[in-house]
Design a protein around this motif. Structure first.
Motif, PDB file in Angstrom:
ATOM      1  N   GLU A  33       0.920  -1.105  -0.082  1.00 24.79           N
ATOM      2  CA  GLU A  33       0.152   0.002  -0.124  1.00 24.79           C
ATOM      3  C   GLU A  33       0.814   1.369  -0.019  1.00 24.79           C
ATOM      4  O   GLU A  33       0.499   2.208  -0.672  1.00 24.79           O
ATOM      5  CB  GLU A  33      -0.893  -0.047   1.165  1.00 24.79           C
ATOM      6  CG  GLU A  33      -2.048  -1.272   1.390  1.00 24.79           C
ATOM      7  CD  GLU A  33      -3.204  -0.432   0.263  1.00 24.79           C
ATOM      8  OE1 GLU A  33      -3.524   0.677   0.630  1.00 24.79           O
ATOM      9  OE2 GLU A  33      -3.568  -1.285  -0.583  1.00 24.79           O
ATOM     10  N   SER A  34       1.966   1.398   0.848  1.00 22.04           N
ATOM     11  CA  SER A  34       2.739   2.231   0.983  1.00 22.04           C
ATOM     12  C   SER A  34       3.649   2.648  -0.121  1.00 22.04           C
ATOM     13  O   SER A  34       4.106   1.662  -0.725  1.00 22.04           O
ATOM     14  CB  SER A  34       3.522   2.415   2.292  1.00 22.04           C
ATOM     15  OG  SER A  34       4.384   1.255   2.188  1.00 22.04           O
ATOM     16  N   ARG A  35       4.067   3.580  -0.350  1.00 24.34           N
ATOM     17  CA  ARG A  35       4.914   4.210  -1.527  1.00 24.34           C
ATOM     18  C   ARG A  35       5.858   5.249  -1.096  1.00 24.34           C
ATOM     19  O   ARG A  35       5.440   6.344  -0.265  1.00 24.34           O
ATOM     20  CB  ARG A  35       4.194   4.297  -2.714  1.00 24.34           C
ATOM     21  CG  ARG A  35       4.107   5.870  -3.068  1.00 24.34           C
ATOM     22  CD  ARG A  35       2.722   6.085  -4.023  1.00 24.34           C
ATOM     23  NE  ARG A  35       3.126   6.940  -5.381  1.00 24.34           N
ATOM     24  CZ  ARG A  35       3.411   8.208  -5.268  1.00 24.34           C
ATOM     25  NH1 ARG A  35       3.661   8.700  -4.304  1.00 24.34           N
ATOM     26  NH2 ARG A  35       3.410   9.000  -6.354  1.00 24.34           N
ATOM     27  N   ARG A 124      10.112  10.380   1.908  1.00 23.70           N
ATOM     28  CA  ARG A 124       9.907   9.068   2.979  1.00 23.70           C
ATOM     29  C   ARG A 124       8.253   9.225   3.192  1.00 23.70           C
ATOM     30  O   ARG A 124       8.099   8.122   3.614  1.00 23.70           O
ATOM     31  CB  ARG A 124      10.753   9.465   4.037  1.00 23.70           C
ATOM     32  CG  ARG A 124      12.308   8.988   3.648  1.00 23.70           C
ATOM     33  CD  ARG A 124      12.997   8.943   5.068  1.00 23.70           C
ATOM     34  NE  ARG A 124      14.466   9.167   4.778  1.00 23.70           N
ATOM     35  CZ  ARG A 124      15.199  10.069   4.776  1.00 23.70           C
ATOM     36  NH1 ARG A 124      14.636  11.046   5.160  1.00 23.70           N
ATOM     37  NH2 ARG A 124      16.438  10.221   4.604  1.00 23.70           N
ATOM     38  N   ARG A 125       7.707  10.324   3.379  1.00 25.71           N
ATOM     39  CA  ARG A 125       6.439  10.097   3.811  1.00 25.71           C
ATOM     40  C   ARG A 125       5.380   9.919   2.342  1.00 25.71           C
ATOM     41  O   ARG A 125       4.154   9.747   2.550  1.00 25.71           O
ATOM     42  CB  ARG A 125       5.866  11.560   4.310  1.00 25.71           C
ATOM     43  CG  ARG A 125       6.635  11.857   5.734  1.00 25.71           C
ATOM     44  CD  ARG A 125       6.468  13.292   6.297  1.00 25.71           C
ATOM     45  NE  ARG A 125       4.998  13.630   6.084  1.00 25.71           N
ATOM     46  CZ  ARG A 125       4.814  14.815   5.278  1.00 25.71           C
ATOM     47  NH1 ARG A 125       5.467  15.627   4.987  1.00 25.71           N
ATOM     48  NH2 ARG A 125       3.394  15.162   5.172  1.00 25.71           N
ATOM     49  N   GLY A 126       6.122   9.758   1.614  1.00 25.92           N
ATOM     50  CA  GLY A 126       5.193   9.205   0.069  1.00 25.92           C
ATOM     51  C   GLY A 126       4.726  10.591  -0.333  1.00 25.92           C
ATOM     52  O   GLY A 126       3.651  10.269  -1.227  1.00 25.92           O
ATOM     53  N   GLU A 145      24.129  10.157  -4.462  1.00 23.39           N
ATOM     54  CA  GLU A 145      24.350   8.761  -4.148  1.00 23.39           C
ATOM     55  C   GLU A 145      23.368   8.119  -3.186  1.00 23.39           C
ATOM     56  O   GLU A 145      23.432   6.905  -2.547  1.00 23.39           O
ATOM     57  CB  GLU A 145      25.851   8.359  -3.837  1.00 23.39           C
ATOM     58  CG  GLU A 145      26.726   8.428  -4.944  1.00 23.39           C
ATOM     59  CD  GLU A 145      28.060   8.195  -4.886  1.00 23.39           C
ATOM     60  OE1 GLU A 145      28.459   8.054  -3.630  1.00 23.39           O
ATOM     61  OE2 GLU A 145      28.834   8.415  -5.780  1.00 23.39           O
ATOM     62  N   ASP A 146      22.658   9.071  -2.587  1.00 31.33           N
ATOM     63  CA  ASP A 146      21.651   8.683  -1.309  1.00 31.33           C
ATOM     64  C   ASP A 146      20.751   7.696  -2.172  1.00 31.33           C
ATOM     65  O   ASP A 146      20.031   7.813  -3.228  1.00 31.33           O
ATOM     66  CB  ASP A 146      20.760   9.788  -0.789  1.00 31.33           C
ATOM     67  CG  ASP A 146      20.104   9.327   0.401  1.00 31.33           C
ATOM     68  OD1 ASP A 146      20.428  10.043   1.540  1.00 31.33           O
ATOM     69  OD2 ASP A 146      19.140   8.522   0.233  1.00 31.33           O
ATOM     70  N   GLU A 147      20.545   6.407  -1.599  1.00 31.18           N
ATOM     71  CA  GLU A 147      19.721   5.441  -2.002  1.00 31.18           C
ATOM     72  C   GLU A 147      18.198   5.573  -2.053  1.00 31.18           C
ATOM     73  O   GLU A 147      17.499   5.028  -3.024  1.00 31.18           O
ATOM     74  CB  GLU A 147      19.986   4.030  -1.493  1.00 31.18           C
ATOM     75  CG  GLU A 147      19.464   4.210   0.081  1.00 31.18           C
ATOM     76  CD  GLU A 147      19.643   2.900   0.753  1.00 31.18           C
ATOM     77  OE1 GLU A 147      18.964   2.547   1.673  1.00 31.18           O
ATOM     78  OE2 GLU A 147      20.593   1.743   0.112  1.00 31.18           O
ATOM     79  N   LEU A 148      17.698   6.877  -1.426  1.00 24.39           N
ATOM     80  CA  LEU A 148      16.409   7.249  -1.551  1.00 24.39           C
ATOM     81  C   LEU A 148      15.988   7.708  -3.089  1.00 24.39           C
ATOM     82  O   LEU A 148      15.034   7.761  -3.405  1.00 24.39           O
ATOM     83  CB  LEU A 148      15.794   8.046  -0.584  1.00 24.39           C
ATOM     84  CG  LEU A 148      14.686   8.653  -0.369  1.00 24.39           C
ATOM     85  CD1 LEU A 148      13.781   7.673   0.087  1.00 24.39           C
ATOM     86  CD2 LEU A 148      14.664   9.744   0.660  1.00 24.39           C
ATOM     87  N   ARG A 224       5.023   4.247 -11.118  1.00 27.68           N
ATOM     88  CA  ARG A 224       6.278   3.468 -11.070  1.00 27.68           C
ATOM     89  C   ARG A 224       6.261   2.447 -10.085  1.00 27.68           C
ATOM     90  O   ARG A 224       6.320   2.686  -8.863  1.00 27.68           O
ATOM     91  CB  ARG A 224       7.439   4.404 -11.143  1.00 27.68           C
ATOM     92  CG  ARG A 224       7.706   4.998 -12.632  1.00 27.68           C
ATOM     93  CD  ARG A 224       8.808   5.912 -12.617  1.00 27.68           C
ATOM     94  NE  ARG A 224       9.976   5.722 -11.543  1.00 27.68           N
ATOM     95  CZ  ARG A 224      10.820   6.642 -11.600  1.00 27.68           C
ATOM     96  NH1 ARG A 224      10.891   7.575 -12.207  1.00 27.68           N
ATOM     97  NH2 ARG A 224      11.908   6.332 -10.690  1.00 27.68           N
ATOM     98  N   SER A 225       6.771   1.293 -10.549  1.00 28.33           N
ATOM     99  CA  SER A 225       6.927  -0.018  -9.605  1.00 28.33           C
ATOM    100  C   SER A 225       7.828   0.498  -8.461  1.00 28.33           C
ATOM    101  O   SER A 225       7.750   0.186  -7.277  1.00 28.33           O
ATOM    102  CB  SER A 225       7.067  -1.063  -9.882  1.00 28.33           C
ATOM    103  OG  SER A 225       8.115  -1.088 -11.010  1.00 28.33           O
ATOM    104  N   SER A 226       8.785   1.338  -9.025  1.00 26.44           N
ATOM    105  CA  SER A 226      10.072   1.574  -8.062  1.00 26.44           C
ATOM    106  C   SER A 226       9.665   2.379  -6.731  1.00 26.44           C
ATOM    107  O   SER A 226      10.570   2.338  -5.881  1.00 26.44           O
ATOM    108  CB  SER A 226      11.267   2.274  -8.727  1.00 26.44           C
ATOM    109  OG  SER A 226      10.915   3.531  -9.278  1.00 26.44           O
ATOM    110  N   LEU A 227       8.572   3.019  -7.082  1.00 32.93           N
ATOM    111  CA  LEU A 227       8.130   3.826  -5.719  1.00 32.93           C
ATOM    112  C   LEU A 227       7.537   2.908  -4.703  1.00 32.93           C
ATOM    113  O   LEU A 227       7.513   3.484  -3.385  1.00 32.93           O
ATOM    114  CB  LEU A 227       7.209   4.649  -6.241  1.00 32.93           C
ATOM    115  CG  LEU A 227       7.614   5.912  -7.090  1.00 32.93           C
ATOM    116  CD1 LEU A 227       6.298   6.730  -7.631  1.00 32.93           C
ATOM    117  CD2 LEU A 227       8.482   6.816  -6.637  1.00 32.93           C
ATOM    118  N   ARG A 228       7.275   1.777  -5.055  1.00 32.02           N
ATOM    119  CA  ARG A 228       6.831   0.871  -3.790  1.00 32.02           C
ATOM    120  C   ARG A 228       7.943   0.230  -2.850  1.00 32.02           C
ATOM    121  O   ARG A 228       8.833  -0.148  -3.588  1.00 32.02           O
ATOM    122  CB  ARG A 228       5.954  -0.363  -4.702  1.00 32.02           C
ATOM    123  CG  ARG A 228       4.865   0.088  -5.575  1.00 32.02           C
ATOM    124  CD  ARG A 228       3.744   0.515  -4.562  1.00 32.02           C
ATOM    125  NE  ARG A 228       2.584   1.230  -5.494  1.00 32.02           N
ATOM    126  CZ  ARG A 228       1.628   1.870  -5.051  1.00 32.02           C
ATOM    127  NH1 ARG A 228       1.333   1.773  -3.629  1.00 32.02           N
ATOM    128  NH2 ARG A 228       0.495   2.126  -5.590  1.00 32.02           N
TER     129      ARG A 228
END
Ligand code: 5GP
Length: 230
Positions: A33-35, A124-126, A145-148, A224-228
């Motif tokens: 659910e969260s993204r 982070r909060r979507g 380079e931050d993985e977020l 985008r699926s990468s946001l999940r």
């Protein structure tokens, strides 16, 4: 038939002709659910209407505008904290030294930069974040380079229909002196060389068409699926 299992995940169930369940797909479609929020970097020469596109998209909901810091003086009607955080050069550079900037650059002889905390907290909060920044800043964001950042990032270059039209738009808005208009036009040509660095290139047309195409990009990118979360 789409069914839900005991953990709320959904799956497709196939029913055989005799009415018995003969296959329950082993591949569960478990979409969290969260993204994460989408980070949309928008660049293009001054006068292409990119700020208006970003502001409009934010007003429609679901995204926030990243308010930048700048050392340029406010224009008539601009509000500190809403249009920009208007800083002295000393304050700006002190923030750079303290590592508070996500990206920053010298643009049209002034400093412009984005504060890290606001962008990262929202992602982070979507919450989707729109950044209206120049090509140097966009390159820094891509190189972050931050993985977020990587799974959240998309970028759009807004291209003027022609330099003549850009000159007309910049002079027409009456916010800058003729010298500043000339400087911005000169810089526009250099910025326009970078359109290929962006995932999307939106050649500006009518306001309505620009808004429609901008909205279409956001609609697709938000799926985008990468946001999940994994
Ligand atoms: P303006 O002075 O017209 O508001 O903005 C001038 C240019 O600075 C625009 O191309 C805008 O995209 C860019 N800009 C605004 N904020 C930032 C920022 O935080 N970082 C960078 N790198 N460029 C910015």
């Amino acid at each position: 038939m789409r069914r839900t299992d005991e953990r709320g995940r959904w799956f497709w169930e196939t029913i055989c002709h005799d009415g018995q369940q003969c296959e329950k797909r082993s591949l569960f479609m478990s979409v969290p659910e969260s993204r994460l929020g989408l980070l949309i970097v928008v660049s293009g020469p001054s006068g292409t209407g990119k700020t208006t596109l970003c502001r409009k998209a934010c007003a429609e909901g679901g995204a926030v505008f990243s308010v930048s810091c700048t050392t340029r003086p406010p224009r008539a009607g601009e509000v500190d904290g809403k249009d920009y955080f208007f800083l002295t050069e000393e304050d700006f550079l002190a923030r750079v030294d303290r590592g508070e900037m996500f990206e920053y650059a010298r643009v049209h002889n002034r400093w412009y930069g984005t504060l890290k905390s606001y962008v990262f907290d929202n992602l982070r909060r979507g919450v989707d974040v729109l950044m209206d920044i120049d090509v140097q800043g966009a390159a820094q964001v891509r190189g972050c380079e931050d993985e977020l950042v990587d799974p959240c990032l998309t970028d759009i270059f807004v291209m003027p229909p022609s330099l003549e039209e850009l000159r007309a738009r910049l002079s027409g808005r009456g916010t800058d002196s003729p010298e500043v208009v000339e400087l911005r036009l000169k810089n526009a040509e250099a910025e326009m060389q970078h359109w290929r660095d962006y995932r999307y290139c939106l050649v500006s047309d009518t306001r309505e068409s620009d808004e429609q195409r901008f909205r279409a990009i956001l609609t697709a990118e938000r799926l985008r699926s990468s946001l999940r979360a994994r």
